[in-house]
Design a protein around this motif. Structure first.
Motif, PDB file in Angstrom:
ATOM      1  N   ASP A 116     -68.468  12.807  15.300  1.00 34.71           N
ATOM      2  CA  ASP A 116     -67.475  13.800  15.690  1.00 34.71           C
ATOM      3  C   ASP A 116     -66.889  14.553  14.502  1.00 34.71           C
ATOM      4  O   ASP A 116     -66.190  15.539  14.675  1.00 34.71           O
ATOM      5  N   GLN A 117     -67.187  14.089  13.281  1.00 30.25           N
ATOM      6  CA  GLN A 117     -66.692  14.781  12.084  1.00 30.25           C
ATOM      7  C   GLN A 117     -67.669  15.836  11.568  1.00 30.25           C
ATOM      8  O   GLN A 117     -67.359  16.578  10.632  1.00 30.25           O
ATOM      9  N   LEU A 118     -68.853  15.901  12.159  1.00 27.28           N
ATOM     10  CA  LEU A 118     -69.913  16.760  11.635  1.00 27.28           C
ATOM     11  C   LEU A 118     -69.517  18.226  11.571  1.00 27.28           C
ATOM     12  O   LEU A 118     -69.688  18.885  10.533  1.00 27.28           O
ATOM     13  N   LEU A 119     -69.000  18.761  12.671  1.00 26.20           N
ATOM     14  CA  LEU A 119     -68.736  20.203  12.738  1.00 26.20           C
ATOM     15  C   LEU A 119     -67.744  20.649  11.676  1.00 26.20           C
ATOM     16  O   LEU A 119     -67.951  21.680  11.016  1.00 26.20           O
ATOM     17  N   ASP A 120     -66.682  19.890  11.475  1.00 32.11           N
ATOM     18  CA  ASP A 120     -65.699  20.261  10.456  1.00 32.11           C
ATOM     19  C   ASP A 120     -66.308  20.217   9.063  1.00 32.11           C
ATOM     20  O   ASP A 120     -66.010  21.072   8.217  1.00 32.11           O
ATOM     21  N   LEU A 121     -67.163  19.234   8.807  1.00 29.47           N
ATOM     22  CA  LEU A 121     -67.811  19.124   7.500  1.00 29.47           C
ATOM     23  C   LEU A 121     -68.778  20.289   7.278  1.00 29.47           C
ATOM     24  O   LEU A 121     -68.861  20.847   6.175  1.00 29.47           O
ATOM     25  N   VAL A 122     -69.500  20.675   8.331  1.00 28.51           N
ATOM     26  CA  VAL A 122     -70.421  21.810   8.229  1.00 28.51           C
ATOM     27  C   VAL A 122     -69.649  23.102   8.019  1.00 28.51           C
ATOM     28  O   VAL A 122     -69.983  23.921   7.149  1.00 28.51           O
ATOM     29  N   ASN A 123     -68.597  23.310   8.803  1.00 27.20           N
ATOM     30  CA  ASN A 123     -67.812  24.539   8.685  1.00 27.20           C
ATOM     31  C   ASN A 123     -67.158  24.687   7.320  1.00 27.20           C
ATOM     32  O   ASN A 123     -66.921  25.797   6.847  1.00 27.20           O
ATOM     33  N   ALA A 124     -66.868  23.553   6.692  1.00 30.10           N
ATOM     34  CA  ALA A 124     -66.263  23.577   5.363  1.00 30.10           C
ATOM     35  C   ALA A 124     -67.297  23.710   4.252  1.00 30.10           C
ATOM     36  O   ALA A 124     -66.939  23.807   3.072  1.00 30.10           O
ATOM     37  N   GLY A 125     -68.579  23.722   4.621  1.00 30.22           N
ATOM     38  CA  GLY A 125     -69.643  23.845   3.624  1.00 30.22           C
ATOM     39  C   GLY A 125     -69.816  22.589   2.786  1.00 30.22           C
ATOM     40  O   GLY A 125     -70.304  22.651   1.653  1.00 30.22           O
ATOM     41  N   ALA A 126     -69.451  21.438   3.344  1.00 32.27           N
ATOM     42  CA  ALA A 126     -69.496  20.188   2.581  1.00 32.27           C
ATOM     43  C   ALA A 126     -70.824  19.463   2.677  1.00 32.27           C
ATOM     44  O   ALA A 126     -71.094  18.570   1.876  1.00 32.27           O
ATOM     45  N   LEU A 127     -71.676  19.828   3.652  1.00 40.48           N
ATOM     46  CA  LEU A 127     -72.923  19.101   3.872  1.00 40.48           C
ATOM     47  C   LEU A 127     -74.148  19.912   3.457  1.00 40.48           C
ATOM     48  O   LEU A 127     -74.271  21.099   3.768  1.00 40.48           O
ATOM     49  N   GLN A 128     -75.054  19.244   2.755  1.00 42.01           N
ATOM     50  CA  GLN A 128     -76.354  19.818   2.430  1.00 42.01           C
ATOM     51  C   GLN A 128     -77.250  19.698   3.656  1.00 42.01           C
ATOM     52  O   GLN A 128     -77.451  18.612   4.179  1.00 42.01           O
ATOM     53  N   ALA A 166     -72.939  18.790  -0.367  1.00 48.74           N
ATOM     54  CA  ALA A 166     -73.521  20.066  -0.804  1.00 48.74           C
ATOM     55  C   ALA A 166     -73.226  20.351  -2.270  1.00 48.74           C
ATOM     56  O   ALA A 166     -73.890  21.187  -2.884  1.00 48.74           O
ATOM     57  N   TYR A 167     -72.238  19.649  -2.840  1.00 50.68           N
ATOM     58  CA  TYR A 167     -71.869  19.857  -4.239  1.00 50.68           C
ATOM     59  C   TYR A 167     -72.416  18.765  -5.153  1.00 50.68           C
ATOM     60  O   TYR A 167     -72.027  18.681  -6.321  1.00 50.68           O
ATOM     61  N   SER A 168     -73.319  17.929  -4.641  1.00 49.44           N
ATOM     62  CA  SER A 168     -73.899  16.876  -5.472  1.00 49.44           C
ATOM     63  C   SER A 168     -74.618  17.477  -6.675  1.00 49.44           C
ATOM     64  O   SER A 168     -75.326  18.483  -6.545  1.00 49.44           O
ATOM     65  N   LYS A 169     -74.460  16.840  -7.818  1.00 47.50           N
ATOM     66  CA  LYS A 169     -75.133  17.314  -9.031  1.00 47.50           C
ATOM     67  C   LYS A 169     -76.593  16.865  -9.068  1.00 47.50           C
ATOM     68  O   LYS A 169     -77.369  17.329  -9.897  1.00 47.50           O
ATOM     69  N   ASN A 170     -76.941  15.935  -8.172  1.00 47.84           N
ATOM     70  CA  ASN A 170     -78.327  15.466  -8.076  1.00 47.84           C
ATOM     71  C   ASN A 170     -78.782  15.521  -6.619  1.00 47.84           C
ATOM     72  O   ASN A 170     -79.054  14.478  -5.995  1.00 47.84           O
ATOM     73  N   PRO A 171     -78.853  16.727  -6.052  1.00 48.21           N
ATOM     74  CA  PRO A 171     -79.132  16.842  -4.614  1.00 48.21           C
ATOM     75  C   PRO A 171     -80.484  16.269  -4.196  1.00 48.21           C
ATOM     76  O   PRO A 171     -80.606  15.681  -3.125  1.00 48.21           O
ATOM     77  N   GLY A 172     -81.503  16.461  -5.024  1.00 48.25           N
ATOM     78  CA  GLY A 172     -82.824  15.939  -4.685  1.00 48.25           C
ATOM     79  C   GLY A 172     -82.820  14.429  -4.554  1.00 48.25           C
ATOM     80  O   GLY A 172     -83.318  13.869  -3.567  1.00 48.25           O
ATOM     81  N   TRP A 173     -82.244  13.751  -5.536  1.00 54.45           N
ATOM     82  CA  TRP A 173     -82.176  12.295  -5.492  1.00 54.45           C
ATOM     83  C   TRP A 173     -81.231  11.813  -4.395  1.00 54.45           C
ATOM     84  O   TRP A 173     -81.485  10.778  -3.756  1.00 54.45           O
ATOM     85  N   ALA A 174     -80.167  12.550  -4.148  1.00 60.34           N
ATOM     86  CA  ALA A 174     -79.239  12.170  -3.080  1.00 60.34           C
ATOM     87  C   ALA A 174     -79.946  12.231  -1.727  1.00 60.34           C
ATOM     88  O   ALA A 174     -79.779  11.346  -0.878  1.00 60.34           O
ATOM     89  N   MET A 175     -80.782  13.264  -1.513  1.00 61.84           N
ATOM     90  CA  MET A 175     -81.505  13.394  -0.258  1.00 61.84           C
ATOM     91  C   MET A 175     -82.579  12.320  -0.117  1.00 61.84           C
ATOM     92  O   MET A 175     -82.778  11.753   0.964  1.00 61.84           O
ATOM     93  N   GLY A 177     -68.064  11.558  -2.639  1.00 59.10           N
ATOM     94  CA  GLY A 177     -69.341  10.899  -2.841  1.00 59.10           C
ATOM     95  C   GLY A 177     -70.511  11.855  -2.703  1.00 59.10           C
ATOM     96  O   GLY A 177     -70.441  12.851  -1.972  1.00 59.10           O
ATOM     97  N   ASP A 178     -71.591  11.552  -3.404  1.00 59.56           N
ATOM     98  CA  ASP A 178     -72.821  12.348  -3.257  1.00 59.56           C
ATOM     99  C   ASP A 178     -73.414  12.130  -1.873  1.00 59.56           C
ATOM    100  O   ASP A 178     -74.057  13.018  -1.307  1.00 59.56           O
ATOM    101  N   LEU A 179     -73.208  10.914  -1.363  1.00 58.05           N
ATOM    102  CA  LEU A 179     -73.613  10.578  -0.007  1.00 58.05           C
ATOM    103  C   LEU A 179     -72.445   9.867   0.663  1.00 58.05           C
ATOM    104  O   LEU A 179     -71.699   9.134  -0.008  1.00 58.05           O
ATOM    105  N   TYR A 181     -78.072  18.604   9.764  1.00 57.52           N
ATOM    106  CA  TYR A 181     -77.146  18.548   8.634  1.00 57.52           C
ATOM    107  C   TYR A 181     -76.858  17.137   8.137  1.00 57.52           C
ATOM    108  O   TYR A 181     -76.109  16.963   7.177  1.00 57.52           O
ATOM    109  N   ALA A 182     -77.415  16.128   8.798  1.00 59.16           N
ATOM    110  CA  ALA A 182     -77.146  14.751   8.375  1.00 59.16           C
ATOM    111  C   ALA A 182     -78.293  13.859   8.822  1.00 59.16           C
ATOM    112  O   ALA A 182     -79.107  14.235   9.678  1.00 59.16           O
ATOM    113  N   TYR A 183     -78.354  12.667   8.242  1.00 56.63           N
ATOM    114  CA  TYR A 183     -79.415  11.708   8.531  1.00 56.63           C
ATOM    115  C   TYR A 183     -78.899  10.667   9.528  1.00 56.63           C
ATOM    116  O   TYR A 183     -78.015   9.869   9.187  1.00 56.63           O
TER     117      TYR A 183
END
Length: 440
Positions: free
Chosen positions: A132-144, A340-349, A124-126, A173-175
């Protein structure tokens, strides 16, 4: 900080220019002028920042020529799916000049990290996930990372603890969306008194007398943690990324074996049911189960099941070596992350900001029973007085932020199942095996 600095500088300049004045009247005029000038500066700064935000959104709209495709992953529960659909429609209505194709997917929060990391580019884009999942997602470069904002600063509008939990090395790294990812006791006050629910002993005795049951997923590693934590035994993630656990301790005030025996004794009680969330809700609805250890996500079901008897409180105490020990628990938060791989990062944010705004968090709280992380929303009378959120707040004094490695879950669940079934011959060996698995 920018506003405060301008105000201080202007006040200082005004004070310097008025040094030749004298008397109370002059001083009063100076103070009024200082205040007026500072307020004007603040208003000017706020207007400038507001204009910048409007410009950023205008630029985003101007740069959008094709339909905006976004996928939002959130809880599969009906209440979440419904409120998110409503909020997405509200978001689309704010930008009528843009064509949106926003799909809402049903995604278990517990499995979110694994499903995202299985194929980040197709995820998902979002997505909504627990802290508790944050660190693994950050380390994997998955989060904008949240380095740009459009309508407000999440770091300023949410409780400091949630912002800290959503950050790594000081970077957000997250809202933050909710601050209620914990557990407590729902109960039916038509059958149970406030004294009955203070301890497992009195709770189960009252249920037995009335031919009713009490529920908890004792075999669930997340819930079972509360017994050992309450007794002062340790389970945490070390700096090296490995679990630290002394649930098999023999030299502590309450030994691991004593706590495990207490859990086993509770499970032997005929009024006790080891059951998952969905089963507990069904048992409550059919009138069988008059209390259950659960979380805010189950609020609507227990409100329906218990009617005017609906109530909630902190977890009960339990007996260890003849003494009453207050149960502990895990506490946590839920976030919305932008891929982090969203094709519409601005709108996703921008959508993530919208979904976690004060107004949206209030709607989510009222729809799902989960507590907001937004400071203003959480302090509203309607939300602050909700029984489930009051119980969660009461339990928070005994709760620990969930920080455990992946190796914790399977061995702890196996331990819990063995204690539920009485499937062991040597309780110390059972604990030694569990701790070996947890800490490997």
């Amino acid at each position: 900080m920018k506003k405060k600095l301008i105000s201080v500088l202007l006040s200082g300049m005004m004070a310097a220019s008025m040094l030749t004045g004298c008397g109370n009247e002059s001083q009063e005029v100076k103070q009024i002028d200082d205040q007026t000038t500072a307020e004007s500066a603040n208003a000017s700064t706020e207007k400038s920042e507001s204009s910048a935000s409007e410009d950023a959104i205008a630029n985003l709209i101007a740069a959008t020529t094709d339909p905006v495709d976004l996928t939002l992953w959130c809880s599969e529960t009906e209440s979440y799916q419904k409120v998110m659909a409503e909020l997405v429609e509200n978001f689309k209505a704010q930008y009528p000049d843009v064509e949106f194709n926003i799909t809402i997917g049903a995604e278990s929060e517990a499995n979110c990290k694994d499903d995202v990391l299985a194929d980040v580019e197709s995820a998902g884009d979002l997505f909504v996930f627990p802290d508790d999942q944050l660190l693994d997602l950050v380390n994997a470069g998955a989060l904008q990372s949240v380095e740009a904002t459009y309508t407000y600063d999440p770091a300023q509008t949410n409780a400091a603890a949630t912002v800290e939990a959503a950050s790594v090395d000081g970077k957000l790294y997250a809202y933050p969306m909710t601050a209620s990812n914990g557990y407590f006791l729902f109960y039916n006050k038509n059958y149970l008194s406030e004294d009955d629910v203070k301890s497992w002993d009195s709770l189960l005795a009252a249920a037995n007398e009335q031919g009713k049951t009490v529920g908890m997923e004792v075999s669930g590693a997340w819930f079972m943690y509360g017994f050992f934590a309450g007794a002062g035994l340790e389970m945490k993630l070390g700096d090296d990324g490995k679990n630290i656990c002394n649930w098999n301790a023999t030299d502590t005030k309450y030994t691991g074996a004593s706590v495990a025996q207490s859990i086993s004794d509770i499970c032997k009680n005929p009024a006790m049911k080891n059951c998952v969330n969905e089963d507990a809700q069904a048992f409550a609805l059919n009138g069988e189960m008059i209390a259950d250890v659960n979380g805010t996500w189950a609020t609507n079901a227990f409100v329906e099941a218990y009617g005017d008897g609906y109530a909630a409180t902190k977890l009960p105490t339990f007996t260890v070596d003849g003494e009453q020990v207050q149960m502990g628990s895990f506490a946590g938060y839920k976030f919305i992350g932008v891929n982090a791989y969203s094709k519409n990062p601005g709108w996703a944010m921008l959508l993530a900001e919208f979904l976690t705004s004060e107004e949206s968090q209030t709607k989510i709280a009222l729809a799902t029973g989960e507590g907001p992380s937004n400071i203003v929303a959480a302090s509203s009378e309607e939300i602050a007085n909700a029984p489930a959120l009051a119980a969660l707040s009461e339990q928070s004094e005994y709760a620990d932020l969930q920080r455990v490695g992946d190796n914790y879950w399977a061995p702890a669940a196996t331990l819990g199942q063995s204690l539920v079934e009485g499937n062991y011959t040597d309780i110390q060996q059972l604990l030694d095996d569990a701790v070996a698995g947890i800490t490997q």
